[in-house]
Design an enzyme around this catalytic site. Structure first.
Site, PDB file in Angstrom:
ATOM      1  N   THR A   1      22.534  53.387  97.662  1.00 38.65           N
ATOM      2  CA  THR A   1      22.391  53.634  96.072  1.00 38.65           C
ATOM      3  C   THR A   1      23.756  54.191  95.758  1.00 38.65           C
ATOM      4  O   THR A   1      24.286  55.104  96.727  1.00 38.65           O
ATOM      5  CB  THR A   1      21.151  54.420  95.633  1.00 38.65           C
TER       6      THR A   1
ATOM      7  N   CYS B   1      21.264  62.570  89.510  1.00 37.91           N
ATOM      8  CA  CYS B   1      20.431  61.949  90.171  1.00 37.91           C
ATOM      9  C   CYS B   1      20.267  62.051  91.722  1.00 37.91           C
ATOM     10  O   CYS B   1      21.057  63.009  92.204  1.00 37.91           O
ATOM     11  CB  CYS B   1      20.331  60.314  90.144  1.00 37.91           C
TER      12      CYS B   1
ATOM     13  N   HIS C   1      16.007  56.582  93.988  1.00 38.62           N
ATOM     14  CA  HIS C   1      17.084  56.849  93.160  1.00 38.62           C
ATOM     15  C   HIS C   1      16.341  57.569  91.922  1.00 38.62           C
ATOM     16  O   HIS C   1      15.910  56.917  91.142  1.00 38.62           O
ATOM     17  CB  HIS C   1      17.737  55.729  92.771  1.00 38.62           C
TER      18      HIS C   1
END
Length: 161
Positions: free
Chosen positions: A23, A29, A46
């Site tokens: 990711t 995040c 994520h």
């Protein structure tokens, strides 16, 4: 030679060798990988926000640490993993924007990382490594064959946790 499976923002996917999973764009995040050393299966989520109960538009369970981690654990169990065999690694949770407010309880990145830690503790899943905080964005790549979680940070050397 396997593929590299891409996980989007507020997304969740699974992989087993020889494939890897990645990711990109982890600022505040958090990218959390759960893996099973017995089956060599792994899932990567994520996470964007810590708590689904604080947001009205909360239909996407993968967007939040509280509901997303529940989904990740449940899917690993459906794929044959025992919770006792699961391990976790995570990265992200940076403070990208440097500002504060009167009711600021810490950055969203810190809150995301802490919410994930709490969920892992709830399930009794060991967090074996993390690269969280600071003020840098990250891309991550997990290899379920070696259990390496490669952290790629702009302007810095790659490293493995």
């Amino acid at each position: 030679m396997g593929e590299t499976i891409k996980v989007g923002i507020a997304d969740l996917k699974f992989v087993s060798p020889p494939d890897k999973i990645t990711t990109i764009g982890l600022g505040s995040c958090v990218g959390v990988v759960l893996y099973d050393k017995q089956t060599k299966q792994a899932g990567l989520i994520h996470v964007m926000l810590p708590d689904s109960t604080k947001i009205r538009n909360n239909e996407n369970k993968y967007k939040f640490a509280d509901t997303g981690m529940d989904c990740l654990v449940a899917e690993m169990k459906k794929k044959g993993s025992l919770i006792s065999n699961l391990r976790a690694k995570m990265a992200g949770g940076a403070m990208i924007f440097n500002f504060s407010t009167k009711n600021d309880l810490g950055s969203i990145g810190d809150q995301n990382a802490e919410a994930v830690r709490k969920k892992l503790a709830y399930y009794g899943i060991k967090l074996v490594a993390e690269d969280c905080g600071k003020n840098c964005g990250r891309t991550v790549i997990f290899d379920p064959q070696t259990f390496d979680y490669e952290i790629v940070t702009a302007g810095r050397q790659r490293h493995i946790i």
